[in-house]
Design a protein around this motif. Structure first.
Motif, PDB file in Angstrom:
ATOM      1  N   ARG A   1       0.831  -1.212   0.000  1.00 13.19           N
ATOM      2  CA  ARG A   1       0.000   0.000   0.000  1.00 13.19           C
ATOM      3  C   ARG A   1       0.861   1.256   0.000  1.00 13.19           C
ATOM      4  NH1 ARG A   1      -0.490   2.001   5.263  1.00 13.19           N
ATOM      5  NH2 ARG A   1       0.426   0.640   6.853  1.00 13.19           N
ATOM      6  N   LEU A   2       2.077   1.182   0.543  1.00 17.49           N
ATOM      7  CA  LEU A   2       3.001   2.315   0.497  1.00 17.49           C
ATOM      8  C   LEU A   2       3.762   2.350  -0.819  1.00 17.49           C
ATOM      9  CD1 LEU A   2       4.400   2.377   4.153  1.00 17.49           C
ATOM     10  CD2 LEU A   2       2.431   3.583   3.177  1.00 17.49           C
ATOM     11  N   LEU A   3       4.074   1.186  -1.366  1.00 18.71           N
ATOM     12  CA  LEU A   3       4.709   1.157  -2.684  1.00 18.71           C
ATOM     13  C   LEU A   3       3.793   1.753  -3.746  1.00 18.71           C
ATOM     14  CD1 LEU A   3       6.325  -2.403  -2.612  1.00 18.71           C
ATOM     15  CD2 LEU A   3       7.512  -0.208  -2.428  1.00 18.71           C
ATOM     16  N   ASP A   4       2.488   1.648  -3.530  1.00 13.53           N
ATOM     17  CA  ASP A   4       1.536   2.223  -4.482  1.00 13.53           C
ATOM     18  C   ASP A   4       1.587   3.749  -4.509  1.00 13.53           C
ATOM     19  OD1 ASP A   4       0.674  -0.302  -5.176  1.00 13.53           O
ATOM     20  OD2 ASP A   4      -1.044  -0.290  -3.813  1.00 13.53           O
ATOM     21  N   GLU A   5       2.238   4.347  -3.520  1.00 11.87           N
ATOM     22  CA  GLU A   5       2.370   5.807  -3.482  1.00 11.87           C
ATOM     23  C   GLU A   5       3.494   6.325  -4.377  1.00 11.87           C
ATOM     24  OE1 GLU A   5       2.983   6.963   0.541  1.00 11.87           O
ATOM     25  OE2 GLU A   5       1.061   6.159   1.259  1.00 11.87           O
TER      26      GLU A   5
END
Length: 342
Positions: free
Chosen positions: A110-114
């Protein structure tokens, strides 16, 4: 809009004319990608967070050194890379050995998606971004000495020219090219032989079914069923606890001796970290009247079988957005704050 365009809009010729609030706004746009860069260098989510903060502090203090010859983003990457090297010199002057990384921590998808989309339409760029964040890559790169590690990441992940890498590290181009050759040789030694066969990308139906079967067998603590899902040369580790198990028989024997077969009251919540399928396991606690965090298994799948399981402790649940507890069967379950399915 780039940070450099923003400087022009602010009507200044250099960063020394920008106040602290404006500078922070410029730098914050790059926080996530710098964090991922530091994570690749360090292997630890927490160390990467500290290093990004150190990067911003150094950048603010040295803002007058930004001359505009490179982009603001590249300037921050140079500072971040050297901040990582400084940290490694203090706390981990020697690289990992023996095929395991005790300081390894997972990175939530979910943070890599940022991350900025960048060249999202370029298949090669997307593949590199995914493969170089997977745990097997992180483990391999942590076996390199710090400076060759930096050269490899700057050249092969970020795609920097050798001249820019040399300037960043204060080395000659010949030195950088030599370090890159050594680093690539080291990676070939430590990366899985079947790397080209990684599932990668969105999980296909076969991988999803394999993960489902692994989940069901784990919750049932059925070692016979689990054994059929493992490749013969499967690897298992549990950082920061030392001990790397290699081979199906070795792994299964370790499960048996640890008492896994008789464990009762397990539930699992699917998630994904480092662009790999993962499962958060919970154990029933009668006094609490709930299932509480136990461990997180991150799976690597090759050719329809599980080829690696890296297990993390319960201190990683909150970071991964997993629930802090699961209610008893038949009661309402709290909403899940990560990407998961029922």
């Amino acid at each position: 809009m780039s940070a450099d365009t923003r400087l022009e809009e602010l009507g200044v010729s250099g960063l020394d004319e920008v106040d602290e609030q404006a500078f922070s706004g410029l730098a914050e746009r790059h926080r996530r990608e710098l964090h991922v860069h530091c994570y690749r260098m360090l292997g630890s989510f927490e160390d990467a967070e500290d290093t990004v903060q150190e990067t911003f502090l150094r950048a603010w203090r040295r803002r007058e050194t930004f001359e505009g010859r490179s982009t603001f983003r590249a300037w921050l990457y140079r500072i971040a890379t050297n901040a990582c090297l400084d940290l490694l010199a203090k706390v981990r002057p020697e690289p990992a050995t023996g095929g395991e990384v005790l300081w390894l921590q997972p990175y939530p998808d979910r943070l890599l998606d940022e991350l900025p989309a960048g060249d999202a339409d370029e298949p090669e760029t997307v593949a590199v971004a995914r493969e170089t964040i997977e745990l097997a890559y992180l483990v391999a790169v942590q076996h390199l000495a710090p400076r060759p590690r930096a050269v490899l990441i700057l050249r092969d992940v970020l795609g920097w020219p050798a001249k820019d890498v040399a300037e960043c590290l204060g080395d000659s181009v010949n030195s950088v090219n030599s370090a890159l050759q050594r680093a690539r040789a080291g990676m070939r030694e430590h990366l899985p032989a079947e790397r080209q066969d990684w599932s990668g990308g969105d999980q296909d139906a076969g991988t999803r079914e394999l993960v489902r079967r692994y989940t069901d067998a784990s919750v049932a603590t059925d070692i016979d069923r689990l054994t059929t899902l493992l490749r013969e040369d499967v690897r298992c580790s549990m950082p920061p606890t030392p001990g790397l198990c290699i081979g199906r028989d070795t792994v299964v024997n370790d499960w048996i001796t640890s008492g896994f077969e008789g464990m009762e009251g397990l539930r699992a919540v699917p998630t994904s970290v480092n662009r790999q399928p993962a499962l958060g396991f919970y154990l029933w606690h009668r006094q609490q009247g709930a299932y509480l965090p136990l461990t997180i298994d991150v799976l690597r799948v090759t050719g329809g079988l599980i080829t690696e399981i890296i297990t993390f402790h319960d201190d990683q649940f909150e970071r991964l957005g997993l629930p802090e507890r699961l209610p008893a069967e038949g009661t309402e379950q709290p909403p899940c704050s990560h990407q998961c399915s029922s």
